[in-house]
Design a protein around this motif. Sequence first.
Motif, PDB file in Angstrom:
ATOM      1  N   TYR A   2      -6.052  11.693   3.215  1.00 23.81           N
ATOM      2  CA  TYR A   2      -5.229  11.455   2.029  1.00 23.81           C
ATOM      3  C   TYR A   2      -5.927  10.545   1.024  1.00 23.81           C
ATOM      4  O   TYR A   2      -5.662  10.630  -0.184  1.00 23.81           O
ATOM      5  CB  TYR A   2      -3.884  10.837   2.433  1.00 23.81           C
ATOM      6  N   ARG A   3      -6.815   9.674   1.477  1.00 21.15           N
ATOM      7  CA  ARG A   3      -7.505   8.780   0.546  1.00 21.15           C
ATOM      8  C   ARG A   3      -8.637   9.468  -0.203  1.00 21.15           C
ATOM      9  O   ARG A   3      -8.932   9.135  -1.349  1.00 21.15           O
ATOM     10  CB  ARG A   3      -8.071   7.577   1.301  1.00 21.15           C
ATOM     11  N   MET A  46       0.823  -1.186   0.000  1.00 19.67           N
ATOM     12  CA  MET A  46       0.000   0.000   0.000  1.00 19.67           C
ATOM     13  C   MET A  46       0.868   1.252   0.000  1.00 19.67           C
ATOM     14  O   MET A  46       1.942   1.267   0.602  1.00 19.67           O
ATOM     15  CB  MET A  46      -0.900   0.010   1.234  1.00 19.67           C
ATOM     16  N   PRO A  47       0.418   2.317  -0.675  1.00 22.39           N
ATOM     17  CA  PRO A  47       1.116   3.599  -0.521  1.00 22.39           C
ATOM     18  C   PRO A  47       1.163   4.018   0.933  1.00 22.39           C
ATOM     19  O   PRO A  47       0.222   3.786   1.696  1.00 22.39           O
ATOM     20  CB  PRO A  47       0.262   4.564  -1.358  1.00 22.39           C
ATOM     21  N   ARG A  48       2.247   4.663   1.350  1.00 23.34           N
ATOM     22  CA  ARG A  48       2.502   4.903   2.770  1.00 23.34           C
ATOM     23  C   ARG A  48       1.404   5.746   3.421  1.00 23.34           C
ATOM     24  O   ARG A  48       0.926   5.424   4.498  1.00 23.34           O
ATOM     25  CB  ARG A  48       3.857   5.594   2.925  1.00 23.34           C
ATOM     26  N   LYS A  49       1.003   6.836   2.778  1.00 22.43           N
ATOM     27  CA  LYS A  49       0.034   7.733   3.390  1.00 22.43           C
ATOM     28  C   LYS A  49      -1.366   7.158   3.384  1.00 22.43           C
ATOM     29  O   LYS A  49      -2.234   7.651   4.109  1.00 22.43           O
ATOM     30  CB  LYS A  49       0.035   9.082   2.659  1.00 22.43           C
ATOM     31  N   SER A  50      -1.618   6.126   2.581  1.00 23.32           N
ATOM     32  CA  SER A  50      -2.935   5.507   2.546  1.00 23.32           C
ATOM     33  C   SER A  50      -3.051   4.310   3.463  1.00 23.32           C
ATOM     34  O   SER A  50      -4.141   3.790   3.657  1.00 23.32           O
ATOM     35  CB  SER A  50      -3.271   5.072   1.108  1.00 23.32           C
ATOM     36  N   ARG A  52      -9.215   3.092  -7.099  1.00 23.32           N
ATOM     37  CA  ARG A  52     -10.325   4.005  -6.858  1.00 23.32           C
ATOM     38  C   ARG A  52     -11.524   3.220  -6.344  1.00 23.32           C
ATOM     39  O   ARG A  52     -11.808   2.118  -6.815  1.00 23.32           O
ATOM     40  CB  ARG A  52     -10.728   4.749  -8.134  1.00 23.32           C
ATOM     41  N   VAL A  53     -12.208   3.808  -5.371  1.00 28.03           N
ATOM     42  CA  VAL A  53     -13.430   3.227  -4.798  1.00 28.03           C
ATOM     43  C   VAL A  53     -14.463   4.335  -4.669  1.00 28.03           C
ATOM     44  O   VAL A  53     -14.152   5.433  -4.185  1.00 28.03           O
ATOM     45  CB  VAL A  53     -13.170   2.578  -3.426  1.00 28.03           C
ATOM     46  N   LYS A  70      -9.075   6.733  -2.913  1.00 27.62           N
ATOM     47  CA  LYS A  70      -8.004   6.093  -3.668  1.00 27.62           C
ATOM     48  C   LYS A  70      -7.251   5.116  -2.770  1.00 27.62           C
ATOM     49  O   LYS A  70      -7.258   5.252  -1.543  1.00 27.62           O
ATOM     50  CB  LYS A  70      -7.036   7.130  -4.237  1.00 27.62           C
ATOM     51  N   ASP A  71      -6.605   4.139  -3.390  1.00 27.57           N
ATOM     52  CA  ASP A  71      -5.708   3.208  -2.699  1.00 27.57           C
ATOM     53  C   ASP A  71      -6.364   2.621  -1.445  1.00 27.57           C
ATOM     54  O   ASP A  71      -5.896   2.805  -0.323  1.00 27.57           O
ATOM     55  CB  ASP A  71      -4.396   3.908  -2.324  1.00 27.57           C
TER      56      ASP A  71
END
Length: 381
Positions: free
Chosen positions: A268-269, A136-140, A161-162, A179-180
């Motif tokens: 962030y998401r 996973m991306p760090r901030k997500s 994307r959701v 996102k993510d």
Amino acid sequence: MRRRLNDSRALAKEFHSSPADKAALEEFAAHVDFCTLFHYHHILAQLQALYDPINPDRETLDQPSLTDSQRLSKEQEVLQALEPLMAQANFSLLSEDAMAYALVVHHPQDEVQVTINLDQYIYMHFWALGQRVGQMPRKSSVGSKRGFFKSPPAERRYFKRVVLAARTKQGHLVLKSFKDTPLEGLEQLLPELKVRTSTLQRALLNFTLVVSGVVFFVNVGMVVLSDFKMATSLLLLFFAAFMGLRASKMFGQRRSAHALELAHMLYYRSTSNNSELLSALALRAQDEHAKEALLAHSFLARRHRGARNRPEETSQWLQSEVENWLLAQSGCDVAFNGTRALAHLQALTPNIGMYPPPGFPKLDSLAAITSPKATPSSDSP
């Protein structure tokens, strides 16, 4: 638009190498943009008109309030109108089995866990796009950065994307995109949720409380019993009250930390919500529509012109060729709808409109007409 420009360049590099072919591709791309622009602008206007009476962020003057049944009926109309737009934007509705799995199963690295009461929801729908398997991306990511023993990030299945559409009994329609998002983290996106402490975290906190309590009782309690001659039952009562307050404070602090971390992750998401989401979906659907038409145009032009096949065979051939090409170009397994792409290409006839239309001024001549001529300054001697 930038992604479409990159796709056009990739197609021109492989399928349209000559200057004449590149010019023809640019002219066709402009024609596609001209046709799809007004089509999706009309769709967006219809969606906005449907959504405006129930828009919680409406900035216009207050209108007569709707009853709960009227509001629910309007929300269902909006969701039905969103279905073809979601399909064209390549979003897939998650099945009930996938949602049940996401609401029950929690990933072991997710320290922040939430709980929801399904009886509070009238409906909830999730659409997903771009399934990935990896870190996973760090901030997500959420919940795996604290602790003394830090395990390396695990590979997870998540969506690029959701889109969420949910409504509680005491609330309104919530439209949000993220996102993510991992599959096990979908319930973190829902409204009306409560942060809870995981079983492992509760066990660690209880163990810490027991050990510290025993140490405190041995070092302090025994001194109080011997020096102040206090009754054992009274001392145990004070000790139980002290440990209860300490446990409540520790669990409260942990829940507050988890709630803050969850809010930070959602910050962030989150990508868009409510009426802004409708505009983003229309733009993505227009972009996907244009790219499908460009791909179909380029691949069918390379095919033998004398070959005559049934539409089903042509769509299957187109789907297979485009998917293999996209896999070689991006390294991602992308699903391509050949039947829909052929329908988009066939709909782009001169009867719909050509770009530029007759009498449409060119940008260069328009700039020459509207730009003021240079005049000498009045301050000149």
